[in-house]
Scaffold this active site. Structure first.
Site, mmCIF file in Angstrom:
data_model
loop_
_atom_site.group_PDB
_atom_site.id
_atom_site.type_symbol
_atom_site.label_atom_id
_atom_site.label_comp_id
_atom_site.label_asym_id
_atom_site.label_seq_id
_atom_site.Cartn_x
_atom_site.Cartn_y
_atom_site.Cartn_z
ATOM 1 N N ASP A 84 0.833 -1.199 0.000
ATOM 2 C CA ASP A 84 0.000 0.000 0.000
ATOM 3 C C ASP A 84 0.873 1.256 0.000
ATOM 4 O O ASP A 84 2.050 1.201 0.372
ATOM 5 C CB ASP A 84 -0.922 -0.011 1.226
ATOM 6 C CG ASP A 84 -2.205 0.782 1.010
ATOM 7 O OD1 ASP A 84 -2.267 1.569 0.042
ATOM 8 O OD2 ASP A 84 -3.135 0.626 1.811
ATOM 9 N N GLY A 100 -6.125 9.260 0.085
ATOM 10 C CA GLY A 100 -7.033 8.762 -0.951
ATOM 11 C C GLY A 100 -8.376 8.313 -0.397
ATOM 12 O O GLY A 100 -9.214 7.797 -1.134
ATOM 13 N N GLU A 106 -7.983 0.121 4.610
ATOM 14 C CA GLU A 106 -6.527 -0.082 4.590
ATOM 15 C C GLU A 106 -6.027 -0.535 5.963
ATOM 16 O O GLU A 106 -5.162 -1.408 6.070
ATOM 17 C CB GLU A 106 -5.823 1.215 4.183
ATOM 18 C CG GLU A 106 -6.030 1.551 2.722
ATOM 19 C CD GLU A 106 -5.488 2.900 2.311
ATOM 20 O OE1 GLU A 106 -5.186 3.077 1.133
ATOM 21 O OE2 GLU A 106 -5.363 3.788 3.172
HETATM 22 C C1 5RP Z 1 -5.357 6.069 0.374
HETATM 23 C C2 5RP Z 1 -3.969 6.143 0.885
HETATM 24 C C3 5RP Z 1 -2.894 6.239 -0.115
HETATM 25 O O1 5RP Z 1 -2.112 5.098 -0.026
HETATM 26 C C4 5RP Z 1 -2.100 7.475 0.157
HETATM 27 O O2 5RP Z 1 -2.964 8.586 0.124
HETATM 28 C C5 5RP Z 1 -0.977 7.660 -0.863
HETATM 29 O O3 5RP Z 1 -1.528 7.891 -2.113
HETATM 30 P P1 5RP Z 1 -0.624 8.109 -3.391
HETATM 31 O O4 5RP Z 1 0.146 6.850 -3.617
HETATM 32 O O5 5RP Z 1 -1.614 8.403 -4.483
HETATM 33 O O6 5RP Z 1 0.287 9.289 -3.118
HETATM 34 O O7 5RP Z 1 -3.701 6.103 2.049
HETATM 35 O O8 5RP Z 1 -6.271 6.124 1.428
#
Ligand code: 5RP
Length: 229
Positions: A84, A100, A106
Site C-alpha cells: 500500500d 485517498g 486499509e
Molecule cells: C489512500 C492512501 C494512499 O495510499 C495514500 O494517500 C498515498 O496515495 P498516493 O500513492 O496516491 O500518493 O492512504 O487512502
C-alpha cells in the site's frame, strides 16, 4: 530529452517481487498502489497464482479489469502480504495514510497482514509526521461535535468535500482532515483521537509497516526495515 523517472512504479515493482505463488494479498489504494496492482496483474497473466482483497472499490475495480482473483474478505483470516501507499513516513516507519480516503479498509487489512509493505516516492519520507493533514474517518451523525473536539487538540480541521458535497468513503462515512503541522507523539495523538465517540479510525498507521520501499529520482530504490523491538 530525459524521460522522467516514475518513482512510484519503481517502488511498486520492487514490492511486488515479494508476492509469491499461493499468497493471500492485500491490494492498496492510490496512485502508487495502482502501479503495484498493475504489476501484480501482469504477473497473474504470466501465471502467478494468488488470491486478493482490495482496500477500496476503486482498487477492486482495477483488479477485476486485470483479472486478479478477488475473494470476499469474509473468506480470509489473514493476509500473507499487503502492498500500500502512504502520505508521510517517518524513520520509525510510522505512516500517515488516508489521503485517498481508504484509511479504514486499509487499516483493517493492514492489521491482519503478516508482511506489510509501504511503497512511496522518496519525498514522502519526513523527519516528523504532521505536515500532511491527518485524515480522520467519522460517522455522519454528530460529525460537527467530533470536528470541535479535534480542533481542541490543536489542529485546523477541514471536512473533506468532493464537488462541493461532503466526501463519502466506501463505508459511507465522512473524513475530517486535520492539519497539526507537527505530530511529536503519534501514539498519544492516535489514542486520543480514537477515543472520541463518532471517530471510526484515523490515518496514523503506527508500528504496522514491516518494510518501506522508496522510489528515488535517480532511478534506484531505498528499502527501510522495521527495527526489531
Ligand atoms: C489512500 C492512501 C494512499 O495510499 C495514500 O494517500 C498515498 O496515495 P498516493 O500513492 O496516491 O500518493 O492512504 O487512502
Amino acid at each position: 530529452m530525459h524521460e522522467s523517472i516514475n518513482t512510484r512504479k519503481l517502488a511498486a515493482d520492487a514490492a511486488v517481487d515479494h508476492v509469491k505463488n499461493g499468497m493471500t494479498v492485500g491490494l492498496g489504494t492510490g496512485t502508487t498502489a495502482y502501479w503495484a496492482i498493475q504489476e501484480i496483474g501482469r504477473r497473474v497473466a504470466d501465471g502467478l497464482q494468488i488470491r486478493a482483497v482490495a482496500t477500496s472499490v476503486q482498487s477492486e475495480n482495477l483488479a477485476h479489469e486485470l483479472r486478479i482473483p478477488i475473494v470476499p474478505i469474509s473468506s480470509i483470516d489473514s493476509f500473507d502480504i499487503t502492498i500500500d501507499g502512504a502520505d508521510e513516513i517517518d524513520d520509525q516507519l510510522n505512516v500517515i495514510k488516508g489521503g485517498g480516503g481508504a484509511l479504514l479498509r486499509e487499516k483493517i487489512i493492514g492489521a491482519a497482514t503478516k508482511f506489510y509493505i509501504i511503497i512511496a516516492d522518496e519525498k514522502k519520507y519526513v523527519t516528523q509526521l504532521g505536515a500532511f493533514p491527518l485524515p480522520v474517518e467519522v460517522v455522519k451523525f454528530g460529525w460537527e461535535l467530533v470536528f470541535y473536539k479535534l480542533q481542541s487538540f490543536g489542529c485546523t480541521p477541514v471536512l473533506r468535500t468532493l464537488e462541493e458535497q461532503p466526501y463519502l468513503t466506501d463505508n459511507d462515512h465522512y473524513i475530517i482532515d486535520c492539519s497539526f503541522f507537527h505530530i511529536p507523539d503519534p501514539q498519544q495523538l492516535h489514542d486520543q483521537i480514537n477515543r472520541i465517540p463518532g471517530v471510526v479510525e484515523n490515518g496514523l498507521f503506527l508500528s504496522m509497516a514491516d518494510l518501506v520501499i522508496l522510489g528515488k529520482g535517480n532511478g534506484s530504490t531505498e528499502v527501510l526495515h522495521k527495527k526489531s523491538s
